[in-house]
Design a protein around this motif. Structure first.
Motif, short mmCIF file in Angstrom:
data_model
loop_
_atom_site.label_atom_id
_atom_site.label_comp_id
_atom_site.label_asym_id
_atom_site.label_seq_id
_atom_site.Cartn_x
_atom_site.Cartn_y
_atom_site.Cartn_z
N ARG C 85 -5.11 4.53 -7.98
CA ARG C 85 -5.24 3.67 -6.78
C ARG C 85 -4.60 4.36 -5.57
O ARG C 85 -5.22 4.45 -4.50
N CYS C 89 -6.63 6.02 -1.83
CA CYS C 89 -6.46 5.14 -0.67
C CYS C 89 -5.88 5.99 0.48
O CYS C 89 -4.84 6.63 0.31
N LEU C 93 -0.16 2.22 0.17
CA LEU C 93 -0.55 0.95 -0.46
C LEU C 93 0.25 -0.18 0.16
O LEU C 93 1.43 -0.02 0.46
N ALA C 97 -1.78 -2.73 -3.19
CA ALA C 97 -3.26 -2.73 -3.07
C ALA C 97 -3.63 -1.97 -1.82
O ALA C 97 -2.81 -1.82 -0.90
N CYS C 98 -4.84 -1.49 -1.80
CA CYS C 98 -5.26 -0.67 -0.66
C CYS C 98 -5.89 -1.59 0.39
O CYS C 98 -6.75 -2.39 0.05
#
Lengths: 437, 234, 134, 211
Positions: C85, C89, C93, C97-98
């Motif tokens: 992840r 990205c 983050l 989450a991106c």
């Protein structure tokens, strides 16, 4: 006495080596008159970096030897250089005991000898004994015996298919096919009371007539069994691993197979259309319309195809036999051989005497000998009986098909890999009870 | 199994006019018709064929023991006979012990769909020697070894005549002979003692022991016993 | 971005404890009964001729090396998967989450290059015939 | 070592106590746990020789499922086996193989002799067959039948499970390895073997050879 060393120089079979001296699968080329011949590449010496040969036992207690066969293999890496089979680990003296039993008492022995094909053996022994007594059996008994031997061919091929799949690595067809086998077991049990060691026939008739409602079970079985067979062949026949493991493995050419005395699916897979039901018919097999599957290359894959096709032919024969099943008595009416019915035995004097002589001494054939062969699932199964007029045979010889088929295993196995040994051994479909008698 | 491959048709090579085989019915006891090969044998070999009788429809040809190999080779190679399938090699010993032991060969001709039984009579007095047919039929290898194991009949010319069903050190004799008691000559505990106290090399044949020796795989105690000349196993 | 390594410590501790427990208890209750026959190698019920420590042919070594080569390849994928992840990205983050719209396929291409390099090796081995047994 | 030693204080008072009553609460509970684990995961070593082996396969197949008893995993090597199921007749040539495989199985191990031929030589009262495998190895459960129906074999297995549940770790004689006497390799006295192998029933009449 010290044994003489085997004088025959068993050299690595030439077809097992390719031009560069590396053992390989047996390539098959068609020569001028069209039958397939293994390539006779020049035998070359292994390159000098040869490791030591290893001597291992695929011994009496092994999951893949289908009983207590012992193969001593001399391995060079993974390639089998020499295979020396040892049998006799299940020798139980059947033929010696046969000389101490009356004819009807021998029938339980015929179940335990080739225990996958017990009804078929009972039928074979009964035919041999009736030839020795010179009696003709009734029509209904003939059709019942055809049904019994075809059912026994089915369950024998079912066990072969189940264990063959486990040996190559597929487990689920074993469970599918054994479920069908249980259905045949319940039918045999309702007919004669035993699942596997059936003792179905008597000299001159059958142990019991079929119960009513039995023909519907058989018709139901005939209708549904081919579906399971198609499922199994759908999973197996075109499976890459299955075909890869079996094509070109353990090939035997036609005249070599005949010379080794192979019989049954092994011989037909090599291209020889010899089936005892067609060539030396018994029980009116010539009036049934079925055909004999014949392979080409004689390798493990052809043996698999021949046996699968044979199962379908069994269904055809069972279908025709069910349609033509006549009524009438099952046992022959000659009371020298068959026990008179209980009611008559108690009422009239003559059948009482017959009953007494039968039970005390058993039927006595005239002096003579007879050899009757039957197409058992493993090959040509014959009983050779010599009688000297007493009620016990002088000699009860069992002609065991898998004994002769197995004697060709050194020829089939040398030059192949160790895993092919398991596939070839499973394709011969051996039963050690019959081999060691 | 492609359609274009015509299999070697067993039993149809004798030409189209041969009637399809039928289940034999009411087989006569003694006076059946003899197999044409019986007359051909008598014509070809004359006195060595001592008797031909037809019992229950099967022709039995009784020949002299020493010339069996030659007769079987002729039956196998002669284009008019072509007995290419050896069904069985076995022996029969009768209950009255003076009667000779009969060695029986069952032969089938697949192309001509014929069946014949050759018999050789071996007098009890002399050594039981019969020529082997291994050089004609490879299938006879194990059958002859079993016949030797059960009856003690030596097959001259067999490459490796050893016991096949019983173990090599089996001292009780030949089981299927009529003078061999059904339960064996020794007591049960003696039979069990003999088999359980066997040496490890007794379970291997000479061939395997020589292979193991060639690669120096033999354990020391086995090598010592072999050196001292004890008999080896199966 | 400190990260508490307590869960990792707990995991390692529990594994070590479990292994030690199993060994100790079985050692305590175990009562070995060695007999001469039990020590000999099992060969389908037969006494053994020869032993397994012999010169093997070189083919076995070839199969072993190829297996190790392509097996370790999958081991390298594990850390890549853990950080996939963050790799793909473009910005940092946010709460793990991106942020939307900032995805790039950088992580994917990186691993693709790694796999292609090994694929070339595999094709070479295949054509050279090392996978054929004989 | 320590857990299953008998509590010596109690026995030296001159009174004879039943050994099982002397165990402390801990050992009986531990026994129950161990026996429960063993009984419900008996890995069979199918020493299948003849017709009973085919019936054993039918029992292990899908209709009479052996997996219900935790016996699905057939261990063909004695090293991982718990119970040796001798399915089928054992000729004399196979006796040393059976003996060797039994001795190569680690303790705790049990033996089920499936079928009449394994239990008593069955109908093969002749020169070639061992008259009952208990003359070669100690047998725990005999299953009659020729071949025994799958239900019969499963009843034999359940009887073995009950036997396993009643075992006590303190009783050392259970896990005793047989030591055959070195010269004759028999672990039962020869007269007892002869007496065990005596023909009974109708096979007594076959003593005359050759008739």
């Amino acid at each position: 006495m010290a044994t003489v060393k085997r004088t025959v120089e068993v050299e690595l079979s030439t077809t097992g080596l390719d031009a560069r001296g590396r053992p390989q699968r047996v390539p098959l080329v068609t020569d001028q008159e069209g039958n397939l011949v293994p390539v006779n590449a020049a035998p070359a010496v292994e390159p000098e970096l040869e490791g030591e040969h290893m001597l291992i036992n695929i011994g009496p207690q092994h999951p893949a030897t289908h009983g207590v066969l012992r193969l001593v293999l001399e391995l060079d890496g993974e390639t089998v250089v020499r295979c020396i089979p040892h049998i006799g680990y299940l020798h139980c003296g059947f033929e010696k005991i046969g000389e101490y039993r009356q004819y009807n008492q021998i029938i339980p022995w015929t179940d335990r000898e080739d225990y996958l094909n017990s009804p078929g053996n009972n039928v074979a022994f009964a035919l041999g004994a009736e030839r020795l007594f010179g009696i003709e059996i009734t029509e209904r008994c003939k059709v019942l015996r055809v049904i019994a031997s075809e059912l026994s061919r089915l369950i024998s091929h079912c066990v072969w298919l189940g264990t063959f799949c486990i040996d190559i690595g597929a487990f689920t067809p074993f469970l599918w096919i054994f479920q069908q086998r249980e259905r045949v077991y319940t039918m045999l049990e309702s007919w004669i009371g035993a699942r596997m060691t059936t003792t179905l026939t008597r000299v001159g008739g059958m142990g019991a007539d079929i119960p009513d409602g039995w023909t519907e079970d058989l018709a139901n079985f005939i209708r549904t069994f081919p579906r399971v067979l198609d499922e199994c062949s759908a999973v197996l026949t075109k499976n890459g691993i299955w075909v890869g493991r079996m094509v070109g493995v353990g090939a035997m050419s036609a005249d070599e197979a005949v010379n080794y005395g192979l019989s049954g699916p092994l011989l037909r897979a090599s291209g020889v259309a010899y089936d005892v039901r067609k060539d030396f018919p018994y029980l009116d097999y010539e009036t049934y319309d079925f055909d004999v599957p014949v392979g080409q290359a004689g390798d493990v894959y052809d043996r698999y195809l021949v046996r699968m096709e044979e199962m379908r032919q069994c269904i055809r024969i069972l279908d025709q036999a069910l349609k033509r099943l006549p009524d009438g008595p099952v046992n022959v009416s000659d009371h020298r051989v068959i026990l008179p019915p209980k009611s008559k035995a108690m009422s009239d004097m003559e059948s009482m005497i017959h009953h007494f002589k039968q039970v005390m001494e058993g039927p006595r054939p005239p002096i003579g000998e007879a050899y009757v062969a039957v197409e058992s699932p493993k090959g040509e199964k014959g009983y050779y009986m010599v009688s000297d007029g007493t009620s016990k045979p002088v000699r009860w010889r069992i002609r065991p098909p898998s004994f002769v088929n197995l004697s060709a295993i050194p020829r089939m196995v040398e030059g192949h890999l160790l895993s092919d040994v398991i596939a070839i051994n499973a394709s011969i479909d051996i039963v050690m009870g019959e081999i060691d008698r | 199994m492609s359609a274009d491959f015509t299999p070697v048709l067993a039993g149809r090579a004798a030409g189209g006019n041969v009637p399809a085989p039928v289940t034999p019915k009411n087989v006569p006891y003694r006076d059946g018709t003899a197999n044409p090969s019986a007359d051909a044998l008598r014509a070809r070999f004359g006195t060595t064929v001592s008797r031909v009788d037809v019992v229950w429809g099967e022709t039995t040809v009784i020949v002299d023991a020493p010339r069996v190999n030659e007769i079987v080779r002729w039956l196998h190679d002669d284009p008019t006979q072509r007995y290419d399938y050896l069904v069985d090699v076995t022996a029969v010993e009768y209950r009255d012990l003076e009667r000779p032991i009969e060695v029986v060969w069952h032969l089938r001709s697949l192309p001509f769909r014929r069946f014949i039984r050759l018999k050789a009579l071996l007098q009890k007095g002399q050594p039981l020697e019969v020529p082997s047919v291994w050089d004609i039929y490879k299938g006879a290898d194990w059958m002859e070894r079993e016949c030797f194991d059960m009856f003690g009949i030596r097959f001259v010319g067999h490459p490796d005549l050893r016991r096949i069903l019983m173990w090599e050190q089996y001292k009780e004799g030949f089981p299927l002979r009529k003078d061999f008691p059904l339960r064996g000559r020794f007591s049960r505990s003696e039979q069990l003692r003999q088999i359980l106290s066997q040496n490890p090399e007794a379970k291997y044949s000479m061939e395997e022991i020589s292979i193991a020796e060639a690669f120096e795989d033999l354990p020391a105690d086995v090598r010592a016993r072999l050196g001292s000349g004890e008999p080896v196993g199966e | 971005m400190e990260r508490s390594y307590l869960p990792l410590l707990l995991l390692v501790g529990f594994v070590a404890l479990n292994a030690a427990l199993i060994l100790i208890i079985s050692h305590l209750t175990l009562r070995p009964r060695p007999t001469a026959v039990k020590q000999t190698p099992y060969e389908s019920g037969m006494p053994v001729l020869g032993d397994a420590r012999e010169r093997f042919s070189v083919k076995f070594y070839m199969v072993a090396v190829l297996f190790i080569l392509f097996d370790i390849e999958t081991v390298f994928m594990i850390p890549w998967g853990a950080h996939f992840r963050r790799l793909s990205c473009t910005v940092d983050l946010v709460a793990g989450a991106c942020p939307d719209g900032r995805l790039s396929l950088f992580g994917f291409w990186e691993m693709l290059v790694f796999v292609v390099i090994l694929l070339v090796g595999f094709i070479y081995v295949w054509k050279k015939g090392a996978l054929q047994w004989d | 070592m320590g857990l299953d030693r008998l509590d010596t204080r109690r026995t030296d008072t001159g009174v004879e106590y039943v050994p099982s009553s002397q165990e402390s609460w801990v050992t009986t509970k531990l026994d129950f746990l161990v026996n429960w684990g063993r009984a419900n995961s008996l890995w069979p070593m199918p020493f299948g020789t003849a017709c009973c082996a085919i019936e054993f396969m039918a029992t292990a197949a899908s209709k009479f499922d052996l997996a219900r008893f935790g016996m699905e995993r057939m261990s063909f090597s004695p090293r991982q086996a718990d119970v040796l199921i001798c399915a089928g007749r054992v000729p004399f040539k196979l006796a040393p193989v059976l003996r060797r495989i039994w001795m190569q199985m680690p303790q705790p191990k049990w033996c089920i002799s499936m079928g009449a031929c394994a239990s008593s030589g069955g109908m093969f009262d002749n020169y070639a067959v061992v008259q009952g495998i208990d003359t070669i190895i100690p047998v725990d459960v005999y299953v009659p039948g020729c071949p025994p129906r799958p239900e019969g074999l499963m009843y034999g297995i359940m009887m073995l499970q009950q036997k396993v549940m009643r075992e006590r770790m303190a009783d050392k004689s259970l896990r005793h390895e047989i030591e055959p006497d070195p010269s004759s390799q028999l672990y039962i006295a020869p007269p007892l073997i002869d007496e065990l192998s005596e023909p009974f029933g109708n096979s007594i009449h076959q003593t005359r050879s050759g008739l």
